[in-house]
Design a protein around this motif. Structure first.
Motif, PDB file in Angstrom:
ATOM      1  N   ASP A 190       6.412  -4.929   2.821  1.00 22.91           N
ATOM      2  CA  ASP A 190       5.551  -3.863   2.320  1.00 22.91           C
ATOM      3  C   ASP A 190       5.373  -2.751   3.355  1.00 22.91           C
ATOM      4  OD1 ASP A 190       5.250  -5.163  -0.064  1.00 22.91           O
ATOM      5  OD2 ASP A 190       3.150  -5.731   0.235  1.00 22.91           O
ATOM      6  N   ALA A 191       5.443  -3.119   4.631  1.00 25.11           N
ATOM      7  CA  ALA A 191       5.254  -2.125   5.694  1.00 25.11           C
ATOM      8  C   ALA A 191       6.275  -1.002   5.611  1.00 25.11           C
ATOM      9  CB  ALA A 191       5.336  -2.805   7.063  1.00 25.11           C
ATOM     10  N   PHE A 192       7.478  -1.310   5.081  1.00 28.12           N
ATOM     11  CA  PHE A 192       8.535  -0.307   4.990  1.00 28.12           C
ATOM     12  C   PHE A 192       8.422   0.525   3.715  1.00 28.12           C
ATOM     13  CE2 PHE A 192      11.950  -1.188   8.276  1.00 28.12           C
ATOM     14  CZ  PHE A 192      11.092  -1.911   9.115  1.00 28.12           C
ATOM     15  N   ARG A 233      14.023  -7.490 -12.251  1.00 29.33           N
ATOM     16  CA  ARG A 233      13.777  -7.050 -10.878  1.00 29.33           C
ATOM     17  C   ARG A 233      14.530  -5.775 -10.471  1.00 29.33           C
ATOM     18  NH1 ARG A 233      12.408 -12.183 -10.812  1.00 29.33           N
ATOM     19  NH2 ARG A 233      14.475 -13.012 -11.167  1.00 29.33           N
ATOM     20  N   TYR A 234      15.681  -5.535 -11.071  1.00 31.73           N
ATOM     21  CA  TYR A 234      16.494  -4.382 -10.685  1.00 31.73           C
ATOM     22  C   TYR A 234      15.716  -3.080 -10.867  1.00 31.73           C
ATOM     23  CZ  TYR A 234      20.156  -0.799 -10.953  1.00 31.73           C
ATOM     24  OH  TYR A 234      20.905   0.337 -10.772  1.00 31.73           O
ATOM     25  N   HIS A 235      15.536  -2.321  -9.786  1.00 30.68           N
ATOM     26  CA  HIS A 235      14.808  -1.056  -9.788  1.00 30.68           C
ATOM     27  C   HIS A 235      13.402  -1.222 -10.338  1.00 30.68           C
ATOM     28  CE1 HIS A 235      18.187   2.137  -9.161  1.00 30.68           C
ATOM     29  NE2 HIS A 235      18.285   1.128  -8.312  1.00 30.68           N
ATOM     30  N   LYS A 236      12.770  -2.304  -9.932  1.00 30.23           N
ATOM     31  CA  LYS A 236      11.388  -2.578 -10.304  1.00 30.23           C
ATOM     32  C   LYS A 236      10.633  -3.068  -9.070  1.00 30.23           C
ATOM     33  CE  LYS A 236      12.371  -3.924 -15.108  1.00 30.23           C
ATOM     34  NZ  LYS A 236      13.826  -3.736 -15.116  1.00 30.23           N
ATOM     35  N   PRO A 237       9.312  -3.004  -9.096  1.00 29.03           N
ATOM     36  CA  PRO A 237       8.541  -3.470  -7.934  1.00 29.03           C
ATOM     37  C   PRO A 237       8.622  -4.978  -7.736  1.00 29.03           C
ATOM     38  CG  PRO A 237       7.082  -2.854  -9.725  1.00 29.03           C
ATOM     39  CD  PRO A 237       8.445  -2.409 -10.136  1.00 29.03           C
ATOM     40  N   THR A 238       9.261  -5.681  -8.644  1.00 31.82           N
ATOM     41  CA  THR A 238       9.411  -7.136  -8.503  1.00 31.82           C
ATOM     42  C   THR A 238      10.635  -7.530  -7.682  1.00 31.82           C
ATOM     43  OG1 THR A 238      10.353  -6.996 -10.734  1.00 31.82           O
ATOM     44  CG2 THR A 238       8.134  -7.877 -10.536  1.00 31.82           C
ATOM     45  N   THR A 242       7.468   4.115  -2.773  1.00 30.10           N
ATOM     46  CA  THR A 242       6.164   3.712  -3.302  1.00 30.10           C
ATOM     47  C   THR A 242       5.710   4.734  -4.331  1.00 30.10           C
ATOM     48  OG1 THR A 242       5.561   2.671  -1.205  1.00 30.10           O
ATOM     49  CG2 THR A 242       3.767   3.211  -2.708  1.00 30.10           C
ATOM     50  N   HIS A 243       5.276   4.252  -5.481  1.00 28.24           N
ATOM     51  CA  HIS A 243       4.804   5.117  -6.560  1.00 28.24           C
ATOM     52  C   HIS A 243       3.332   4.819  -6.815  1.00 28.24           C
ATOM     53  CE1 HIS A 243       8.944   6.239  -8.127  1.00 28.24           C
ATOM     54  NE2 HIS A 243       9.187   5.311  -7.210  1.00 28.24           N
ATOM     55  N   GLN A 244       2.538   5.840  -6.925  1.00 29.03           N
ATOM     56  CA  GLN A 244       1.107   5.670  -7.151  1.00 29.03           C
ATOM     57  C   GLN A 244       0.765   5.896  -8.617  1.00 29.03           C
ATOM     58  OE1 GLN A 244      -0.855   4.556  -4.807  1.00 29.03           O
ATOM     59  NE2 GLN A 244       0.735   4.656  -3.223  1.00 29.03           N
ATOM     60  N   GLY A 245      -0.196   5.111  -9.116  1.00 29.51           N
ATOM     61  CA  GLY A 245      -0.693   5.318 -10.474  1.00 29.51           C
ATOM     62  C   GLY A 245      -0.012   4.435 -11.493  1.00 29.51           C
ATOM     63  N   ASP A 246      -0.705   4.133 -12.567  1.00 25.98           N
ATOM     64  CA  ASP A 246      -0.188   3.234 -13.598  1.00 25.98           C
ATOM     65  C   ASP A 246       1.060   3.774 -14.267  1.00 25.98           C
ATOM     66  OD1 ASP A 246      -2.148   1.397 -13.140  1.00 25.98           O
ATOM     67  OD2 ASP A 246      -3.437   2.039 -14.803  1.00 25.98           O
ATOM     68  N   ASP A 247       1.184   5.101 -14.411  1.00 28.32           N
ATOM     69  CA  ASP A 247       2.333   5.658 -15.109  1.00 28.32           C
ATOM     70  C   ASP A 247       3.625   5.392 -14.376  1.00 28.32           C
ATOM     71  OD1 ASP A 247       0.803   6.591 -17.141  1.00 28.32           O
ATOM     72  OD2 ASP A 247       0.653   8.642 -16.378  1.00 28.32           O
ATOM     73  N   ALA A 248       3.530   5.184 -13.056  1.00 31.62           N
ATOM     74  CA  ALA A 248       4.746   4.949 -12.276  1.00 31.62           C
ATOM     75  C   ALA A 248       5.193   3.511 -12.352  1.00 31.62           C
ATOM     76  CB  ALA A 248       4.513   5.335 -10.808  1.00 31.62           C
ATOM     77  N   HIS A 249       4.326   2.638 -12.833  1.00 28.15           N
ATOM     78  CA  HIS A 249       4.637   1.211 -12.851  1.00 28.15           C
ATOM     79  C   HIS A 249       5.197   0.803 -14.199  1.00 28.15           C
ATOM     80  CE1 HIS A 249       4.033  -3.149 -12.460  1.00 28.15           C
ATOM     81  NE2 HIS A 249       4.014  -2.929 -11.164  1.00 28.15           N
ATOM     82  N   ASP A 250       6.144  -0.084 -14.185  1.00 24.28           N
ATOM     83  CA  ASP A 250       6.767  -0.476 -15.448  1.00 24.28           C
ATOM     84  C   ASP A 250       5.998  -1.582 -16.151  1.00 24.28           C
ATOM     85  OD1 ASP A 250       8.939  -3.168 -14.882  1.00 24.28           O
ATOM     86  OD2 ASP A 250       7.579  -2.369 -13.381  1.00 24.28           O
ATOM     87  N   ASP A 263       0.914  -3.533  -7.815  1.00 21.64           N
ATOM     88  CA  ASP A 263       2.088  -3.516  -6.942  1.00 21.64           C
ATOM     89  C   ASP A 263       2.842  -2.219  -7.195  1.00 21.64           C
ATOM     90  OD1 ASP A 263       4.311  -3.899  -5.407  1.00 21.64           O
ATOM     91  OD2 ASP A 263       4.989  -5.724  -6.413  1.00 21.64           O
ATOM     92  N   GLN A 264       2.713  -1.279  -6.292  1.00 19.27           N
ATOM     93  CA  GLN A 264       3.351   0.022  -6.462  1.00 19.27           C
ATOM     94  C   GLN A 264       4.513   0.223  -5.500  1.00 19.27           C
ATOM     95  OE1 GLN A 264       2.523   1.882  -8.934  1.00 19.27           O
ATOM     96  NE2 GLN A 264       0.693   0.776  -9.556  1.00 19.27           N
ATOM     97  N   ILE A 265       4.931  -0.846  -4.801  1.00 18.47           N
ATOM     98  CA  ILE A 265       6.008  -0.730  -3.821  1.00 18.47           C
ATOM     99  C   ILE A 265       7.292  -1.299  -4.398  1.00 18.47           C
ATOM    100  CG2 ILE A 265       6.810  -1.342  -1.503  1.00 18.47           C
ATOM    101  CD1 ILE A 265       3.902  -1.610  -0.667  1.00 18.47           C
ATOM    102  N   TRP A 266       8.322  -0.444  -4.464  1.00 15.54           N
ATOM    103  CA  TRP A 266       9.651  -0.876  -4.873  1.00 15.54           C
ATOM    104  C   TRP A 266      10.373  -1.350  -3.592  1.00 15.54           C
ATOM    105  CZ3 TRP A 266       6.775   1.594  -8.197  1.00 15.54           C
ATOM    106  CH2 TRP A 266       7.110   1.620  -9.557  1.00 15.54           C
ATOM    107  N   ASN A 267      10.180  -2.630  -3.248  1.00 13.29           N
ATOM    108  CA  ASN A 267      10.634  -3.137  -1.945  1.00 13.29           C
ATOM    109  C   ASN A 267      12.149  -3.156  -1.797  1.00 13.29           C
ATOM    110  OD1 ASN A 267       7.895  -4.518  -2.660  1.00 13.29           O
ATOM    111  ND2 ASN A 267       8.023  -4.609  -0.435  1.00 13.29           N
ATOM    112  N   GLY A 268      12.890  -3.313  -2.900  1.00 22.07           N
ATOM    113  CA  GLY A 268      14.350  -3.294  -2.821  1.00 22.07           C
ATOM    114  C   GLY A 268      14.897  -4.399  -1.939  1.00 22.07           C
ATOM    115  N   ALA A 269      14.430  -5.631  -2.165  1.00 21.34           N
ATOM    116  CA  ALA A 269      14.891  -6.759  -1.347  1.00 21.34           C
ATOM    117  C   ALA A 269      16.369  -7.023  -1.579  1.00 21.34           C
ATOM    118  CB  ALA A 269      14.068  -8.001  -1.661  1.00 21.34           C
TER     119      ALA A 269
END
Length: 576
Positions: free
Chosen positions: A63-65, A519-524, A342-350, A359-365
Motif C-alpha cells: 500500500d505504501a507504493f 483482480r485484473y485492473h482492480k483494487p483486488t 490510487t483512486h479516491q471516491g466510490d465512483d472510482a471503485h468497481d 480499498d482505493q489502491i490498485w496495488n498491481g501485485a
C-alpha cells in the motif's frame, strides 16, 4: 524509419503460427540442435529463491507504493527502490551515468461530469461518463467541442490493403464520429478464413483502431465494448479511463491525434443502433463480410470535453551488468513498473464483492509487480553467478505501459544501446502464481529462435512449451516487448504454465479466469500470502537460463522464416 502502416502490416503475423510447431532451426537455434552446451538440457545454477522474489513483490505491491502510478509519489518510491536494489547487486547505470531515462508525458483528466448527447430520429439521449461511455482526447487541449457530428458505423475500423480490406473505402470521415467494433473481422462469427480467425491481429487492438481513425481524419471515434471481443469487462475500461490519462507529446509521437476518442457500453451502442433501425447483433455479422460498406447511423454526437491537462514526465528504469568480452552487445530483461495508482471516491471503485469498498489502491501485485520482482530476482542471479556473461545484460523497467506501451516506445526511439546490438528481449508481464505446471505457455508462439533455446531448459524442468489458450485476447500486442518486435529485435514473452501438477488444465485455467474476472485492473490485485510460488520460481529459472545462453553466445537469434519481423531484423542488422 518504419511508417505506422508498415508496422501494422508487420503486426499481422507477429504472433507466428497458431500451434507450437516451429520451423526448422537456424542461427543460434542450431547450437541447440547440434549438441552444443544448451542442448544438454542442464539448467545453470540459479542463485535466487522464491523467497527472494516474494520479498521484492511484497515491497512493490505494498500500500505504501500507492499502486505505482506514473507521476505520483509511488513512482518515486518505486524508482528509489529499484535503484537501491541495483546498487546492492552491483549493477551499473544503464542509461549513460543514470539508472533512469526521463519520458516526457502529457497528463489529462476528463471532467467527471462529461456527457455525450446523441440525437437520433427517435429523439435525444444523454450518455453519462463513465456509466454509459468514456471519453478522452490526445490533443493536449483542455477544451474540445464536438457539435452535431454525423455518426457512421465503420464495422471493425480496419484498413488493411494487403488483405484487400478497407472499412473506410469511399468514405470521407472528416468532421464525423466513427463507431466501430473491437477485435478483428470474423471474430464474432468464428470465421477462421478472415484475418487469423480467433487469433487477434494488431488490427483488432483498440489502439490500432484509434490510430486509423485519426489517420482518416475523424473528429471522434467510439469503440463498442463487448466482454468477449475486448477480453475484459466494462469495469476494466471504466477503471482505465476515469483516472489520469497519459500520452507522449506530439514532438515525440507525431502521429495524427484524435480530437475525441472513447468507448460505448454495448447497451448504449445497442440502443443507438436500434434508433437507426439496425440490430447490433446483425451488424456484427455484416461487418465480418468482405466488401462491408460503412453505414450512416442517422444520428449526431455532441459533447463539450473538458480536460485538466498538465505537462510532466515519468521515468524508465535501466540498469546493466557489463559484458566481459562484448559489452556493446546486449540482452534485455524487461517488465513495466507502472500500474493504475490510487483512486479516491466510490465512483472510482468497481465495487467488486471481493474487495472492501474503502480499498482505493490498485496495488498491481500480479500486473506487474511479479514482472518487476522477476527481472530484479534474475538480476540477482546474474550478479551472484561469479563470472559476468560475455554480452551485457540490461534490466529495463519501462513506465506508462498501462497507457499504451509509451515508456518502451520512447526507449525504442531513444535507446541507451543501439537496437542492432540487442540480441534478445525477454519480457515478463503478469505471472499468475499457480504452482508447478507440466507446461510453459508462450505468448505469440512460433515467432523466433528464442523458443528453441527455451525448449530444452523447460524440458529439464519436466515441462513442454504450449501455445496460449486465448489467442483472441491479443496479449502479444499488449505488452512492452511489442515495440522492440516492431523494430526487429527478437522478443520472448511467456505466461507461466496452466497445466498444473495439482489439478491439471482445469484448475490452471480456472485460476487464470478468476484473476481476469476478479483482480485484473482492480483494487483486488493484491499479494496473497497463500500463493504457491514454485511455478514462478521455475519460470524465472528458465528465463534466466535463456538469457544466460544468449549472453554467452556469439550468435544472434532470428525471427523464424515467414515472420514479418524477420525482414525488419535483416534491415536492422545491416544498419551501421
Amino acid at each position: 524509419m518504419l511508417t505506422r502502416r508498415t508496422l501494422v502490416a508487420l503486426a499481422l503475423v507477429a504472433a507466428g503460427a497458431s500451434g507450437c510447431q516451429t520451423p526448422a532451426a537456424s542461427g543460434i537455434a542450431q547450437q541447440v540442435a547440434s549438441n552444443q552446451p544448451a542442448s544438454d538440457a542442464i539448467l545453470p545454477p540459479t542463485p535466487f529463491t522464491a523467497q527472494d522474489f516474494s520479498k521484492r513483490l511484497q515491497v512493490l505491491a505494498s500500500d505504501a507504493f500507492g499502486g505505482r502510478a506514473p507521476g505520483s509519489a509511488g513512482e518515486t518510491l518505486t524508482l528509489d527502490y529499484l535503484i537501491a536494489q541495483a546498487k546492492e547487486l552491483g549493477l551499473q547505470p544503464g542509461n549513460g551515468d543514470s539508472y533512469t531515462q526521463t519520458v516526457p508525458m502529457v497528463t489529462s483528466l476528463t471532467d467527471a461530469n462529461t456527457t455525450l448527447q446523441l440525437k437520433t430520429r427517435k429523439g435525444s439521449t444523454t450518455l453519462k461518463f463513465p456509466q454509459d461511455m468514456v471519453l478522452g482526447t490526445t490533443t493536449g487541449k483542455p477544451l474540445v467541442d464536438l457539435r452535431n457530428s454525423d455518426m457512421v458505423f465503420v464495422g471493425y475500423g480496419v484498413n488493411a490493403p494487403e488483405l484487400g480490406w478497407n472499412d473506410y473505402e469511399g468514405l470521407d470521415v472528416r468532421g464525423k464520429t466513427v463507431v466501430m467494433l473491437v477485435n478483428d473481422p470474423g471474430f464474432q462469427i468464428g470465421d477462421t478464413e478472415l484475418f487469423e480467425g480467433r487469433r487477434m491481429t494488431y488490427y483488432g487492438r483498440w489502439t490500432y483502431k484509434f490510430e486509423e481513425a485519426a489517420r482518416q481524419g475523424a473528429a471522434a471515434a467510439l469503440i463498442v465494448h463487448d466482454n468477449e471481443g475486448a477480453a475484459y469487462g466494462w469495469e476494466v475500461v471504466r477503471n482505465g479511463w476515469t483516472g489520469k490519462q497519459f500520452d507522449l507529446p506530439a514532438a515525440d509521437d507525431p502521429a495524427p491525434r484524435l480530437p475525441i476518442r472513447g468507448w460505448l457500453t454495448q447497451e448504449s451502442a445497442r440502443a443507438l443502433f436500434a434508433a437507426a433501425g439496425l440490430d447490433l447483433t446483425a451488424q456484427y455479422k455484416a461487418a465480418s463480410t468482405k466488401g462491408f460498406k460503412p453505414v450512416a447511423l442517422n444520428a449526431t454526437a455532441t459533447t463539450t470535453l473538458k480536460t485538466a491537462v498538465t505537462h510532466a514526465s515519468s521515468k524508465n528504469f535501466i540498469a546493466k551488468l557489463p559484458g566481459s568480452e562484448r559489452p556493446d552487445e546486449a540482452v534485455i530483461y524487461q517488465a513495466h513498473w507502472d500500474h493504475l495508482g490510487t483512486h479516491q471516491g466510490d465512483d472510482a471503485h468497481d465495487h467488486n464483492a471481493a474487495a472492501p469498498k474503502d480499498d482505493q489502491i490498485w496495488n498491481g501485485a500480479v500486473d506487474n509487480g511479479t514482472g518487476v520482482a522477476g527481472i530484479m530476482t534474475i538480476a540477482q542471479g546474474f550478479a551472484r553467478a561469479g563470472q559476468a556473461p560475455k554480452r551485457s545484460v540490461y534490466f529495463f523497467a519501462p513506465t506508462l505501459e498501462e497507457s499504451g506501451l509509451l515508456g518502451s516506445a520512447y526507449y525504442v526511439a531513444h535507446p541507451s544501446v543501439p537496437l542492432n546490438k540487442i540480441a534478445a528481449v525477454i519480457n515478463i508481464d503478469a505471472l499468475i502464481p499457480t504452482g508447478k505446471a507440466r507446461n510453459l505457455v508462450l505468448i505469440g508462439n512460433g515467432a523466433s529462435e528464442l523458443e528453441d533455446i527455451l525448449k530444452p531448459y523447460a524440458a529439464a524442468q519436466g515441462r513442454e512449451l504450449a501455445p496460449e489458450n486465448t489467442p483472441q485476447d491479443g496479449f502479444y500486442f499488449r505488452s512492452d516487448h511489442f515495440n522492440f518486435a516492431k523494430a526487429g529485435v527478437p522478443a520472448l514473452y511467456i505466461k507461466g504454465g496452466d497445466d498444473l501438477i495439482e489439478g491439471g488444465l482445469e484448475r490452471g485455467r480456472a485460476i487464470q479466469e478468476d484473476y481476469r474476472r476478479n483482480r485484473y485492473h482492480k483494487p483486488t490485485d493484491d499479494v496473497d500470502p497463500n500463493w504457491n510460488l514454485e511455478g514462478v520460481q521455475q519460470d524465472l529459472q528458465a528465463l534466466y537460463a535463456v538469457g544466460r545462453e544468449v549472453a554467452n553466445s556469439t550468435s544472434w537469434p532470428r525471427w523464424y522464416p515467414g515472420n514479418a519481423f524477420r525482414k525488419q531484423q535483416d534491415a536492422l542488422r545491416a544498419s551501421p
